[in-house]
Design an enzyme around this catalytic site. Structure first.
Site, short mmCIF file in Angstrom:
data_model
loop_
_atom_site.label_atom_id
_atom_site.label_comp_id
_atom_site.label_asym_id
_atom_site.label_seq_id
_atom_site.Cartn_x
_atom_site.Cartn_y
_atom_site.Cartn_z
CE1 TYR A 11 -3.42 -2.61 -0.07
CE2 TYR A 11 -3.21 -2.87 2.29
CZ TYR A 11 -3.76 -3.27 1.10
OH TYR A 11 -4.64 -4.30 1.04
C1 LIG Z 1 -1.03 -8.30 0.63
C2 LIG Z 1 -0.98 -9.26 -0.54
C3 LIG Z 1 -2.27 -9.20 -1.33
C4 LIG Z 1 0.17 -8.79 -1.47
O1 LIG Z 1 0.27 -9.69 -2.56
P1 LIG Z 1 1.69 -10.27 -2.99
O2 LIG Z 1 1.53 -10.82 -4.37
O3 LIG Z 1 2.20 -11.16 -1.94
O4 LIG Z 1 2.59 -8.96 -2.93
P2 LIG Z 1 3.09 -7.93 -3.97
O5 LIG Z 1 2.37 -7.88 -5.25
O6 LIG Z 1 3.21 -6.67 -3.21
O7 LIG Z 1 4.46 -8.61 -4.22
C5 LIG Z 1 5.49 -7.82 -4.22
C6 LIG Z 1 6.66 -8.49 -3.55
O8 LIG Z 1 7.19 -9.42 -4.48
C7 LIG Z 1 8.40 -8.93 -4.98
N1 LIG Z 1 8.35 -9.16 -6.43
C8 LIG Z 1 8.94 -10.17 -7.03
N2 LIG Z 1 8.72 -10.11 -8.35
C9 LIG Z 1 7.94 -9.04 -8.59
C10 LIG Z 1 7.40 -8.44 -9.75
N3 LIG Z 1 7.58 -8.98 -10.98
N4 LIG Z 1 6.66 -7.32 -9.63
C11 LIG Z 1 6.46 -6.77 -8.43
N5 LIG Z 1 6.96 -7.29 -7.29
C12 LIG Z 1 7.71 -8.41 -7.36
C13 LIG Z 1 8.48 -7.48 -4.57
O9 LIG Z 1 9.81 -7.10 -4.31
C14 LIG Z 1 7.65 -7.44 -3.31
O10 LIG Z 1 8.39 -7.76 -2.17
P3 LIG Z 1 7.96 -7.21 -0.70
O11 LIG Z 1 6.63 -7.77 -0.38
O12 LIG Z 1 9.04 -7.72 0.17
O13 LIG Z 1 7.88 -5.72 -0.75
C15 LIG Z 1 -0.70 -10.71 -0.10
O14 LIG Z 1 0.57 -10.77 0.50
C16 LIG Z 1 -1.75 -11.25 0.83
O15 LIG Z 1 -2.74 -11.78 0.37
N6 LIG Z 1 -1.50 -11.13 2.15
C17 LIG Z 1 -2.37 -11.66 3.16
C18 LIG Z 1 -3.74 -11.04 3.10
C19 LIG Z 1 -3.71 -9.56 3.31
O16 LIG Z 1 -3.02 -9.04 4.18
N7 LIG Z 1 -4.50 -8.87 2.48
C20 LIG Z 1 -4.68 -7.48 2.60
C21 LIG Z 1 -5.68 -7.29 3.69
S1 LIG Z 1 -6.12 -5.63 3.85
#
Ligand SMILES: CC(C)(COP(=O)(O)OP(=O)(O)OC[C@H]1O[C@@H](n2cnc3c(N)ncnc32)[C@H](O)[C@@H]1OP(=O)(O)O)[C@@H](O)C(=O)NCCC(=O)NCCS
Length: 194
Positions: free
Chosen positions: A157
């Site tokens: 975020y």
């Molecule tokens: C929050 C959530 C939706 C994020 O989804 P995600 O796919 O894991 O995360 P992102 O798209 O931000 O992935 C980016 C991470 O992958 C890495 N990454 C690797 N390849 C990537 C690419 N091609 N593009 C972007 N990021 C990449 C980034 O560096 C980043 O690392 P970081 O998390 O250490 O900052 C997920 O982690 C989730 O479902 N969490 C639990 C539920 C939750 O908290 N939901 C929100 C409730 S309000």
């Protein structure tokens, strides 16, 4: 040799979500670490949300058509539970803070299955969902991180430009503190993946 179809980021219509509801709720409870019984309680609510103005959803499918991630939201406004809860929280802060509640899209759910996290799927869901939303701003609520370091959702975020709207908010019926975050729209769509 034919290549297996890659993962796909897709728009989900109301019927798609209804058809995939069990799968979508599995992603939700797995991502949030909730007991599977939570999925049962959420079924009716998610189907009710589909009917709301401005509802839209996107998902990531893997090569075997399994849902890896889901995001949805709708236009927020007076009379909705979430709107009224946030309005209560913002009341002491004055008109400038309360103006966040004018013409906003509520990002209601954003989840990626734990096996698929950390590859950018969540960020592309967020950008695809918000791409073309006609509202002036987007709001969401997420649990506060307390004494822990901010987790992946918070990092996402912040990277996506969300700022604090309300911190340490207590929603009725939930003992956990939440943050309400927001940003102005439009937001750039996800870059094409190669
Ligand atoms: C929050 C959530 C939706 C994020 O989804 P995600 O796919 O894991 O995360 P992102 O798209 O931000 O992935 C980016 C991470 O992958 C890495 N990454 C690797 N390849 C990537 C690419 N091609 N593009 C972007 N990021 C990449 C980034 O560096 C980043 O690392 P970081 O998390 O250490 O900052 C997920 O982690 C989730 O479902 N969490 C639990 C539920 C939750 O908290 N939901 C929100 C409730 S309000």
């Amino acid at each position: 040799m034919t290549r297996a179809p890659a993962r796909q980021l897709v728009q989900l219509g109301p019927d798609d979500l209804a058809d995939r509801l069990t799968e979508a709720l599995h992603v939700y409870v797995s991502a949030m670490g909730y007991p599977s019984s939570t999925a049962r309680h959420r079924r009716t609510l998610w189907l009710e949300h589909v009917q709301r103005p401005g509802w839209r959803a996107v998902g990531w499918l893997d090569a075997s058509d399994t849902l890896l991630g889901i995001a949805y939201g709708y236009s927020g406004g007076p009379g909705q539970w979430w709107y009224e809860e946030v309005r209560r929280g913002l009341a002491p802060a004055g008109p400038a803070a309360q103006s966040w509640l004018q013409d906003y899209f509520e990002l209601t759910e954003l989840h990626v299955h734990p096996d698929a996290q950390g590859h950018g799927l969540g960020e592309s869901l967020l950008r695809a969902l918000l791409n073309g939303v006609p509202s002036a701003r987007v709001l969401l609520s997420t649990p506060e991180y307390g004494v822990d370091t901010p987790g992946r959702a918070w990092r996402l975020y912040r990277r996506a430009g969300f700022q604090d709207v309300l911190r340490q908010h207590r929603f009725t019926g939930d003992s956990r503190p939440f943050a309400v975050l927001g940003r102005h729209l439009p937001m750039d769509p996800p870059p094409p993946r190669t």
